[in-house]
Design a protein around this motif. Structure first.
Motif, PDB file in Angstrom:
ATOM      1  N   GLU A 173     -18.510  11.898 -26.302  1.00  0.00           N
ATOM      2  CA  GLU A 173     -19.319  10.683 -26.066  1.00  0.00           C
ATOM      3  C   GLU A 173     -20.438  10.575 -27.105  1.00  0.00           C
ATOM      4  O   GLU A 173     -20.691   9.504 -27.662  1.00  0.00           O
ATOM      5  N   ALA A 174     -21.109  11.714 -27.381  1.00  0.00           N
ATOM      6  CA  ALA A 174     -22.210  11.695 -28.365  1.00  0.00           C
ATOM      7  C   ALA A 174     -21.666  11.366 -29.759  1.00  0.00           C
ATOM      8  O   ALA A 174     -22.300  10.646 -30.531  1.00  0.00           O
ATOM      9  N   LEU A 175     -20.466  11.884 -30.062  1.00  0.00           N
ATOM     10  CA  LEU A 175     -19.868  11.626 -31.379  1.00  0.00           C
ATOM     11  C   LEU A 175     -19.557  10.136 -31.544  1.00  0.00           C
ATOM     12  O   LEU A 175     -19.807   9.557 -32.607  1.00  0.00           O
ATOM     13  N   GLU A 176     -19.022   9.535 -30.480  1.00  0.00           N
ATOM     14  CA  GLU A 176     -18.722   8.101 -30.526  1.00  0.00           C
ATOM     15  C   GLU A 176     -19.963   7.292 -30.892  1.00  0.00           C
ATOM     16  O   GLU A 176     -19.911   6.381 -31.712  1.00  0.00           O
ATOM     17  N   THR A 177     -21.090   7.685 -30.305  1.00  0.00           N
ATOM     18  CA  THR A 177     -22.343   6.952 -30.554  1.00  0.00           C
ATOM     19  C   THR A 177     -22.774   7.072 -32.012  1.00  0.00           C
ATOM     20  O   THR A 177     -23.100   6.076 -32.646  1.00  0.00           O
ATOM     21  N   VAL A 178     -22.770   8.307 -32.564  1.00  0.00           N
ATOM     22  CA  VAL A 178     -23.299   8.454 -33.934  1.00  0.00           C
ATOM     23  C   VAL A 178     -22.284   8.011 -34.990  1.00  0.00           C
ATOM     24  O   VAL A 178     -22.658   7.523 -36.051  1.00  0.00           O
ATOM     25  N   LEU A 179     -20.981   8.148 -34.674  1.00  0.00           N
ATOM     26  CA  LEU A 179     -19.958   7.764 -35.645  1.00  0.00           C
ATOM     27  C   LEU A 179     -19.727   6.248 -35.619  1.00  0.00           C
ATOM     28  O   LEU A 179     -19.168   5.687 -36.566  1.00  0.00           O
ATOM     29  N   LYS A 180     -20.131   5.621 -34.506  1.00  0.00           N
ATOM     30  CA  LYS A 180     -19.912   4.178 -34.297  1.00  0.00           C
ATOM     31  C   LYS A 180     -18.421   3.858 -34.439  1.00  0.00           C
ATOM     32  O   LYS A 180     -18.008   2.964 -35.200  1.00  0.00           O
ATOM     33  N   HIS A 181     -17.609   4.630 -33.733  1.00  0.00           N
ATOM     34  CA  HIS A 181     -16.157   4.560 -33.887  1.00  0.00           C
ATOM     35  C   HIS A 181     -15.580   5.173 -32.607  1.00  0.00           C
ATOM     36  O   HIS A 181     -16.150   6.114 -32.066  1.00  0.00           O
ATOM     37  N   ASP A 182     -14.449   4.643 -32.129  1.00  0.00           N
ATOM     38  CA  ASP A 182     -13.827   5.228 -30.930  1.00  0.00           C
ATOM     39  C   ASP A 182     -13.430   6.673 -31.181  1.00  0.00           C
ATOM     40  O   ASP A 182     -12.929   7.003 -32.260  1.00  0.00           O
ATOM     41  N   VAL A 183     -13.627   7.507 -30.168  1.00  0.00           N
ATOM     42  CA  VAL A 183     -13.186   8.893 -30.252  1.00  0.00           C
ATOM     43  C   VAL A 183     -12.339   9.174 -29.018  1.00  0.00           C
ATOM     44  O   VAL A 183     -12.800   9.003 -27.886  1.00  0.00           O
ATOM     45  N   LYS A 184     -11.097   9.576 -29.255  1.00  0.00           N
ATOM     46  CA  LYS A 184     -10.210   9.885 -28.128  1.00  0.00           C
ATOM     47  C   LYS A 184     -10.425  11.347 -27.755  1.00  0.00           C
ATOM     48  O   LYS A 184     -10.208  12.235 -28.607  1.00  0.00           O
ATOM     49  N   PHE A 185     -10.856  11.599 -26.523  1.00  0.00           N
ATOM     50  CA  PHE A 185     -11.033  12.987 -26.099  1.00  0.00           C
ATOM     51  C   PHE A 185      -9.742  13.470 -25.459  1.00  0.00           C
ATOM     52  O   PHE A 185      -9.219  12.836 -24.536  1.00  0.00           O
ATOM     53  N   ILE A 186      -9.208  14.582 -25.955  1.00  0.00           N
ATOM     54  CA  ILE A 186      -7.948  15.118 -25.411  1.00  0.00           C
ATOM     55  C   ILE A 186      -8.280  16.358 -24.589  1.00  0.00           C
ATOM     56  O   ILE A 186      -8.615  17.416 -25.135  1.00  0.00           O
ATOM     57  N   GLY A 187      -8.230  16.213 -23.272  1.00  0.00           N
ATOM     58  CA  GLY A 187      -8.755  17.247 -22.374  1.00  0.00           C
ATOM     59  C   GLY A 187      -7.795  18.383 -22.056  1.00  0.00           C
ATOM     60  O   GLY A 187      -8.186  19.341 -21.388  1.00  0.00           O
ATOM     61  N   SER A 188      -6.537  18.310 -22.525  1.00  0.00           N
ATOM     62  CA  SER A 188      -5.594  19.402 -22.230  1.00  0.00           C
ATOM     63  C   SER A 188      -5.876  20.584 -23.159  1.00  0.00           C
ATOM     64  O   SER A 188      -6.627  20.458 -24.120  1.00  0.00           O
ATOM     65  N   LEU A 189      -5.243  21.724 -22.902  1.00  0.00           N
ATOM     66  CA  LEU A 189      -5.466  22.895 -23.764  1.00  0.00           C
ATOM     67  C   LEU A 189      -5.040  22.567 -25.202  1.00  0.00           C
ATOM     68  O   LEU A 189      -3.963  21.976 -25.412  1.00  0.00           O
ATOM     69  N   PRO A 190      -5.832  22.943 -26.200  1.00  0.00           N
ATOM     70  CA  PRO A 190      -5.522  22.557 -27.583  1.00  0.00           C
ATOM     71  C   PRO A 190      -4.123  22.947 -28.049  1.00  0.00           C
ATOM     72  O   PRO A 190      -3.498  22.216 -28.812  1.00  0.00           O
ATOM     73  N   GLY A 191      -3.611  24.071 -27.557  1.00  0.00           N
ATOM     74  CA  GLY A 191      -2.291  24.517 -28.016  1.00  0.00           C
ATOM     75  C   GLY A 191      -1.140  23.973 -27.176  1.00  0.00           C
ATOM     76  O   GLY A 191       0.019  24.350 -27.397  1.00  0.00           O
ATOM     77  N   SER A 192      -1.417  23.091 -26.209  1.00  0.00           N
ATOM     78  CA  SER A 192      -0.359  22.669 -25.272  1.00  0.00           C
ATOM     79  C   SER A 192       0.530  21.561 -25.850  1.00  0.00           C
ATOM     80  O   SER A 192       0.140  20.853 -26.779  1.00  0.00           O
ATOM     81  N   GLU A 193       1.702  21.397 -25.215  1.00  0.00           N
ATOM     82  CA  GLU A 193       2.636  20.317 -25.600  1.00  0.00           C
ATOM     83  C   GLU A 193       1.982  18.960 -25.389  1.00  0.00           C
ATOM     84  O   GLU A 193       2.206  18.018 -26.149  1.00  0.00           O
ATOM     85  N   GLU A 194       1.178  18.872 -24.313  1.00  0.00           N
ATOM     86  CA  GLU A 194       0.524  17.606 -23.986  1.00  0.00           C
ATOM     87  C   GLU A 194      -0.415  17.176 -25.119  1.00  0.00           C
ATOM     88  O   GLU A 194      -0.435  16.013 -25.517  1.00  0.00           O
ATOM     89  N   THR A 195      -1.184  18.147 -25.630  1.00  0.00           N
ATOM     90  CA  THR A 195      -2.095  17.833 -26.734  1.00  0.00           C
ATOM     91  C   THR A 195      -1.297  17.395 -27.948  1.00  0.00           C
ATOM     92  O   THR A 195      -1.635  16.420 -28.618  1.00  0.00           O
ATOM     93  N   LEU A 196      -0.202  18.101 -28.222  1.00  0.00           N
ATOM     94  CA  LEU A 196       0.635  17.748 -29.371  1.00  0.00           C
ATOM     95  C   LEU A 196       1.132  16.306 -29.247  1.00  0.00           C
ATOM     96  O   LEU A 196       1.066  15.525 -30.186  1.00  0.00           O
ATOM     97  N   ARG A 197       1.612  15.953 -28.020  1.00  0.00           N
ATOM     98  CA  ARG A 197       2.100  14.580 -27.805  1.00  0.00           C
ATOM     99  C   ARG A 197       0.995  13.559 -28.071  1.00  0.00           C
ATOM    100  O   ARG A 197       1.207  12.549 -28.717  1.00  0.00           O
TER     101      ARG A 197
END
Ligand code: AMP
Length: 389
Positions: free
Chosen positions: A76-100
């Motif tokens: 959320e803080a990054l979105e504010t300073v970057l002035k750009h949408d940031v998609k937060f991916i809440g699954s484990l970084p190494g998971s298939e879900e994150t890859l998808r």
């Protein structure tokens, strides 16, 4: 070191290791310095036509995912300073879900992965995790200087699996700190303070042959003073470092400056009674908590005319206002060298002192990495830096 200019960006997905280990309270980022520091690299990648997948650690989770170590507030803080949408991916970084999820990103998109330390393999530089992380990008950029001394999966492990480059932040740190080791302009003055000799001894040893003067302050000074037979009262010191302190003083006595006077206190507290005493005549029951006025003058004088200056560690217990004076004057003195000397400050406490003094803008380089900057100045090869070669 390979830099961003070495990477083909157009239409590529770039995995970027940043340092978003920022202070968060009640779900809100309290200080966004590190987030702001990452913007130039992100912008450069976006401008080059890439999509950006950011990854970072946050705190020290020990057993997998835990809400209080989630990077969601940082997205959320990054979105504010970057002035750009940031998609937060809440699954484990190494998971298939994150890859998808990352496979759906289009050029110009920015995503932030969940805390990479939720993966148990991260700190072990686990080969299987390295492979999974490598699938998240076509290229890898390391911009987390504060983590460059860790041989972790997200730092050096994944780098070996992908075309890689150092981000602008990492590059600027390595260049700035490198100047303190290779051909510094003289006179070269280093100021080292902080609580303990043992924490900084490797840096002191590596810098002493290179410097013209080493000014010692803070708690570590008392070990040096005691090693010369001085009376240090109840001041903090390390008896197991006395021999080493003595040896350094006999070998480099002409370079090392120690406090000649101190502000002594009758207890370790903000409201202690105080007196200025000679640094080798501190009465029993009293402890030195700041450098004294004669020392402040001598150190400020030693800085005059310097061409290269590095400062790490406070001169006293600067958290207590009555003992912050020495640190504040040194901050101001280093700041006043703007234009005359190349000045570098490292370490959280010295950085907050320079910020408080209002002179931060006058320093050539303020290092963002505590442990990493000290290890680099110890002469160690940092795994993250090596991986970018
Ligand atoms: P460092 O993290 O090693 O740079 O040490 C910083 C800490 O050293 C700060 O929390 C200071 O309060 C502490 N410190 C500095 N001078 C003294 C002193 N004379 N006695 C005790 N602690 C000190």
């Amino acid at each position: 070191m390979q830099t961003l200019n070495h990477l083909d960006l157009k239409g590529k997905r770039v995995l970027v290791r940043v340092d978003y280990n920022v202070p968060v309270k009640n779900g809100k980022v309290e200080d966004d310095t590190r987030i702001t520091a990452s913007l130039p690299t992100i912008q450069k990648l976006l401008d080059g036509g890439a999509s950006v997948v950011l990854m970072s650690h946050f705190g020290r989770p020990k057993n997998g995912p835990e809400e209080k170590y989630s990077l969601k507030p940082v997205a959320e803080a990054l979105e504010t300073v970057l002035k750009h949408d940031v998609k937060f991916i809440g699954s484990l970084p190494g998971s298939e879900e994150t890859l998808r999820e990352v496979q759906e990103l289009k050029p110009g998109d920015v995503a932030l992965l969940e805390n990479v330390r939720f993966e148990m393999g991260e700190e072990k530089n686990d080969a299987a995790l390295n492979d999974k992380l490598a699938k998240l990008g076509d290229a890898f950029v390391l911009d987390a200087f504060g983590s460059a001394h860790r041989a972790h999966s997200s730092v050096s492990g994944v780098a070996s699996k992908l075309p890689h480059a150092a981000g602008g932040l990492l590059e600027s740190e390595v260049v700035a700190l490198g100047k303190l080791l290779e051909n510094p302009e003289r006179p070269y003055v280093v100021i080292i303070g902080g609580a303990k000799v043992s924490d900084k001894i490797k840096v002191i040893k590596n810098l002493l042959p290179r410097v013209d003067k080493l000014l010692i302050g803070g708690g570590m000074a008392y070990t040096f003073i005691k090693s010369q037979g001085g009376k240090i009262g109840d001041s903090i010191h390390e008896d197991d470092q006395l021999d080493l302190a003595k040896r350094l003083l006999s070998e480099y006595g002409d370079k090392i400056m120690l406090p000649v006077d101190v502000i002594a206190a009758d207890k370790f507290a903000e409201d202690a009674n105080t007196q200025v005493v000679k640094s080798n005549e501190i009465p029993d029951g009293w402890q030195g908590l700041d450098i004294g006025p004669d020392t402040v003058s001598a150190y400020a004088a030693a800085l005059q005319g310097a061409k290269t200056v590095f400062w790490n560690g406070p001169m006293g217990v600067f958290e207590f206002e009555p003992f912050a004076g020495g640190t504040n004057v040194i901050a101001a003195a280093v700041g006043s060298l703007k234009g005359q000397a190349y000045t570098v400050i490292g370490g959280g406490d010295s950085v907050s002192a320079i910020n408080k003094s209002g002179k931060a803008g006058e320093i050539d380089h303020i290092s963002t990495g505590g442990g990493a900057s000290l290890e680099l100045l110890e002469g160690k090869e940092l795994p993250g830096v090596k991986a970018m070669e």
